[in-house]
Design a protein around this motif. Sequence first.
Motif, PDB file in Angstrom:
ATOM      1  N   ASP A 231       0.832  -1.195   0.000  1.00  0.00           N
ATOM      2  CA  ASP A 231       0.000   0.000   0.000  1.00  0.00           C
ATOM      3  C   ASP A 231       0.874   1.255   0.000  1.00  0.00           C
ATOM      4  O   ASP A 231       1.758   1.411   0.846  1.00  0.00           O
ATOM      5  CB  ASP A 231      -0.909  -0.013   1.239  1.00  0.00           C
ATOM      6  CG  ASP A 231      -1.797   1.192   1.304  1.00  0.00           C
ATOM      7  OD1 ASP A 231      -2.530   1.444   0.349  1.00  0.00           O
ATOM      8  OD2 ASP A 231      -1.730   1.905   2.323  1.00  0.00           O
ATOM      9  N   HIS A 232       0.612   2.176  -0.934  1.00  0.00           N
ATOM     10  CA  HIS A 232       1.458   3.365  -1.048  1.00  0.00           C
ATOM     11  C   HIS A 232       1.293   4.305   0.144  1.00  0.00           C
ATOM     12  O   HIS A 232       2.190   5.069   0.460  1.00  0.00           O
ATOM     13  CB  HIS A 232       1.171   4.101  -2.356  1.00  0.00           C
ATOM     14  CG  HIS A 232      -0.245   4.544  -2.523  1.00  0.00           C
ATOM     15  ND1 HIS A 232      -1.208   3.763  -3.095  1.00  0.00           N
ATOM     16  CD2 HIS A 232      -0.850   5.697  -2.187  1.00  0.00           C
ATOM     17  CE1 HIS A 232      -2.351   4.410  -3.123  1.00  0.00           C
ATOM     18  NE2 HIS A 232      -2.162   5.593  -2.573  1.00  0.00           N
ATOM     19  N   PHE A 233       0.135   4.242   0.812  1.00  0.00           N
ATOM     20  CA  PHE A 233      -0.049   5.068   2.008  1.00  0.00           C
ATOM     21  C   PHE A 233       0.964   4.708   3.084  1.00  0.00           C
ATOM     22  O   PHE A 233       1.552   5.581   3.729  1.00  0.00           O
ATOM     23  CB  PHE A 233      -1.476   4.900   2.544  1.00  0.00           C
ATOM     24  CG  PHE A 233      -1.681   5.505   3.907  1.00  0.00           C
ATOM     25  CD1 PHE A 233      -1.915   6.862   4.062  1.00  0.00           C
ATOM     26  CD2 PHE A 233      -1.624   4.716   5.057  1.00  0.00           C
ATOM     27  CE1 PHE A 233      -2.092   7.417   5.316  1.00  0.00           C
ATOM     28  CE2 PHE A 233      -1.792   5.265   6.312  1.00  0.00           C
ATOM     29  CZ  PHE A 233      -2.030   6.616   6.433  1.00  0.00           C
ATOM     30  N   HIS A 234       1.207   3.406   3.277  1.00  0.00           N
ATOM     31  CA  HIS A 234       2.155   2.978   4.297  1.00  0.00           C
ATOM     32  C   HIS A 234       3.596   3.290   3.895  1.00  0.00           C
ATOM     33  O   HIS A 234       4.441   3.562   4.755  1.00  0.00           O
ATOM     34  CB  HIS A 234       2.000   1.482   4.568  1.00  0.00           C
ATOM     35  CG  HIS A 234       0.745   1.132   5.316  1.00  0.00           C
ATOM     36  ND1 HIS A 234      -0.445   0.879   4.689  1.00  0.00           N
ATOM     37  CD2 HIS A 234       0.496   1.019   6.649  1.00  0.00           C
ATOM     38  CE1 HIS A 234      -1.379   0.610   5.594  1.00  0.00           C
ATOM     39  NE2 HIS A 234      -0.842   0.685   6.787  1.00  0.00           N
ATOM     40  N   VAL A 235       3.871   3.254   2.587  1.00  0.00           N
ATOM     41  CA  VAL A 235       5.209   3.625   2.131  1.00  0.00           C
ATOM     42  C   VAL A 235       5.477   5.097   2.411  1.00  0.00           C
ATOM     43  O   VAL A 235       6.533   5.476   2.937  1.00  0.00           O
ATOM     44  CB  VAL A 235       5.365   3.327   0.621  1.00  0.00           C
ATOM     45  CG1 VAL A 235       6.733   3.797   0.132  1.00  0.00           C
ATOM     46  CG2 VAL A 235       5.190   1.842   0.349  1.00  0.00           C
ATOM     47  N   VAL A 236       4.503   5.953   2.091  1.00  0.00           N
ATOM     48  CA  VAL A 236       4.637   7.390   2.364  1.00  0.00           C
ATOM     49  C   VAL A 236       4.729   7.639   3.865  1.00  0.00           C
ATOM     50  O   VAL A 236       5.469   8.520   4.319  1.00  0.00           O
ATOM     51  CB  VAL A 236       3.458   8.161   1.747  1.00  0.00           C
ATOM     52  CG1 VAL A 236       3.489   9.632   2.151  1.00  0.00           C
ATOM     53  CG2 VAL A 236       3.486   8.043   0.228  1.00  0.00           C
ATOM     54  N   LYS A 237       4.004   6.856   4.657  1.00  0.00           N
ATOM     55  CA  LYS A 237       4.044   7.012   6.105  1.00  0.00           C
ATOM     56  C   LYS A 237       5.445   6.725   6.651  1.00  0.00           C
ATOM     57  O   LYS A 237       5.925   7.418   7.559  1.00  0.00           O
ATOM     58  CB  LYS A 237       3.022   6.091   6.763  1.00  0.00           C
ATOM     59  CG  LYS A 237       2.953   6.217   8.294  1.00  0.00           C
ATOM     60  CD  LYS A 237       1.902   5.292   8.857  1.00  0.00           C
ATOM     61  CE  LYS A 237       1.826   5.434  10.388  1.00  0.00           C
ATOM     62  NZ  LYS A 237       3.083   5.070  11.057  1.00  0.00           N
ATOM     63  N   LEU A 238       6.100   5.702   6.108  1.00  0.00           N
ATOM     64  CA  LEU A 238       7.468   5.408   6.536  1.00  0.00           C
ATOM     65  C   LEU A 238       8.399   6.573   6.216  1.00  0.00           C
ATOM     66  O   LEU A 238       9.284   6.918   7.015  1.00  0.00           O
ATOM     67  CB  LEU A 238       7.968   4.132   5.858  1.00  0.00           C
ATOM     68  CG  LEU A 238       7.371   2.806   6.340  1.00  0.00           C
ATOM     69  CD1 LEU A 238       7.922   1.661   5.517  1.00  0.00           C
ATOM     70  CD2 LEU A 238       7.659   2.584   7.817  1.00  0.00           C
ATOM     71  N   MET A 239       8.201   7.187   5.056  1.00  0.00           N
ATOM     72  CA  MET A 239       9.002   8.352   4.698  1.00  0.00           C
ATOM     73  C   MET A 239       8.711   9.516   5.639  1.00  0.00           C
ATOM     74  O   MET A 239       9.619  10.245   6.066  1.00  0.00           O
ATOM     75  CB  MET A 239       8.713   8.748   3.243  1.00  0.00           C
ATOM     76  CG  MET A 239       9.462   9.980   2.781  1.00  0.00           C
ATOM     77  SD  MET A 239      11.265   9.746   2.884  1.00  0.00           S
ATOM     78  CE  MET A 239      11.831  11.436   2.939  1.00  0.00           C
ATOM     79  N   GLU A 304       8.298  15.043  -0.846  1.00  0.00           N
ATOM     80  CA  GLU A 304       7.326  15.562  -1.800  1.00  0.00           C
ATOM     81  C   GLU A 304       7.406  14.823  -3.138  1.00  0.00           C
ATOM     82  O   GLU A 304       6.383  14.552  -3.778  1.00  0.00           O
ATOM     83  CB  GLU A 304       7.556  17.056  -2.020  1.00  0.00           C
ATOM     84  CG  GLU A 304       7.151  17.926  -0.833  1.00  0.00           C
ATOM     85  CD  GLU A 304       5.647  17.913  -0.608  1.00  0.00           C
ATOM     86  OE1 GLU A 304       4.905  18.302  -1.525  1.00  0.00           O
ATOM     87  OE2 GLU A 304       5.210  17.478   0.480  1.00  0.00           O
ATOM     88  N   SER A 305       8.614  14.495  -3.571  1.00  0.00           N
ATOM     89  CA  SER A 305       8.773  13.840  -4.875  1.00  0.00           C
ATOM     90  C   SER A 305       8.483  12.341  -4.828  1.00  0.00           C
ATOM     91  O   SER A 305       8.330  11.709  -5.874  1.00  0.00           O
ATOM     92  CB  SER A 305      10.197  14.070  -5.397  1.00  0.00           C
ATOM     93  OG  SER A 305      11.154  13.460  -4.528  1.00  0.00           O
ATOM     94  N   LEU A 306       8.402  11.756  -3.628  1.00  0.00           N
ATOM     95  CA  LEU A 306       8.152  10.321  -3.511  1.00  0.00           C
ATOM     96  C   LEU A 306       6.811   9.933  -4.132  1.00  0.00           C
ATOM     97  O   LEU A 306       6.671   8.849  -4.708  1.00  0.00           O
ATOM     98  CB  LEU A 306       8.205   9.898  -2.036  1.00  0.00           C
ATOM     99  CG  LEU A 306       7.941   8.423  -1.729  1.00  0.00           C
ATOM    100  CD1 LEU A 306       9.040   7.550  -2.332  1.00  0.00           C
ATOM    101  CD2 LEU A 306       7.857   8.189  -0.228  1.00  0.00           C
ATOM    102  N   LYS A 307       5.818  10.804  -4.038  1.00  0.00           N
ATOM    103  CA  LYS A 307       4.484  10.486  -4.540  1.00  0.00           C
ATOM    104  C   LYS A 307       4.447  10.357  -6.055  1.00  0.00           C
ATOM    105  O   LYS A 307       3.491   9.812  -6.610  1.00  0.00           O
ATOM    106  CB  LYS A 307       3.502  11.572  -4.082  1.00  0.00           C
ATOM    107  CG  LYS A 307       3.453  11.726  -2.565  1.00  0.00           C
ATOM    108  CD  LYS A 307       2.701  12.969  -2.155  1.00  0.00           C
ATOM    109  CE  LYS A 307       2.825  13.193  -0.643  1.00  0.00           C
ATOM    110  NZ  LYS A 307       2.196  14.461  -0.221  1.00  0.00           N
TER     111      LYS A 307
END
Length: 403
Positions: A231-239, A304-307
């Motif tokens: 899930d991309h939400f959890h990846v962004v959360k780790l960042m 910001e660029s991770l998304k």
Amino acid sequence: MNTSFLYHAFGVCEQECSRVRYEDKSIIFEVQTRSEKLRCPCCKSRHFIRSGSTIRRFRGVPIGHKPVFLEMKVQRLECKDCHCIRQENIHFITGKRSYTNRLARLVVELSRLGTIKDVAHFLHLSWDTVKDIQKRYLQRHYGCPDLSELEYIGIDEFAVAKGHVYKTIVVNLLTGQVVYIGDGKGADSLDVFWKKLKKSDAVIKAVATDLSPAFVSAVMTNIPEATLVFDHFHVVKLMNDALDEIRRSVYREEKDLNKRKVFKGTRWLLLCNGKDIFDNQFKSRLDNALKLNEPLMKAYYLKESLKEIWTQVNKEQAIKELDAWIEQAYQAKIPKLTTFANTLKAHKWGVLAWYDYHISTGRLEGINNKIKTMKRQAYGYRDQRFFELKILAMHEKNYAFVG
């Protein structure tokens, strides 16, 4: 009394009423089974001998605010054909319950509108009786979810109580139905689910989950043919967690009091979406904080660029974007970013699998919020099975009984 009234009011069709009386603010109907309706409870034979009787009282649907009881003369029958000696069957109750089926259905209908306490007070029943009716209804309709139609599932955990007590849920991502609830959040919490899934002959195409090693190993071991999507939400959360740690370390290491004042209170500005900051005062404060510290600035712009990884035209472009992002994170030479870049690189295949199946655990996060609300409304649950049944029925809005 007219037998049609007994049927339409209380669901009684084989008995007749011999007397109605008012006692202790309650209405009591004295009923007994008509002779032509008596049958052997075992073989349904009419060749029997009446071997005594007993009086039983059942709670019926109230008339207005007056409680109603059906006082029935229950016959004891000795069958001449099968030689069994048993009490007659009573069609308007289930088992040895002390209330009628019609009253149980009324409780179910009212439970959609109010709490257990409200229904119990309105019908002059005990709290445990209303809860027992709800539990049996939920068990009958939702206790054994059908797994044969599963194709896309999501796996996540939620906290049950303080002290690291968790449960794991599996959700059908197409319908939003919770199909399994297990104790704990380790790989063993899904053991029963895998057994049921194997018996159902369901073909799972893709599984959405977070980066939990327990869930990853469980999926790859039991359904290796399925595509695992992180899930991309959890990846962004780790960042975001890495960025927040960098912010804290910058604040701790900064000796200039004026600069510390600039960093203090910037957590929300750093973690929220930069495109959502429309206030000029907030934007100026964020820019000042970034100018004062280069590592913080690098981490913020990488966040910001991770998304952009999930906004590419196709998977090939996403691979290039992800590789470029990881390289930039290494070049920043910030330990927290390096650690996150290693994690992202190790799980690259699962992150990019989103381009094969556009699924996420968004539905599960919404379900987790509903579960938290349900727990607060009920002030907790003593019966964990009842709690699980309410979660299994949560996708049916009308049947999500309030605790």
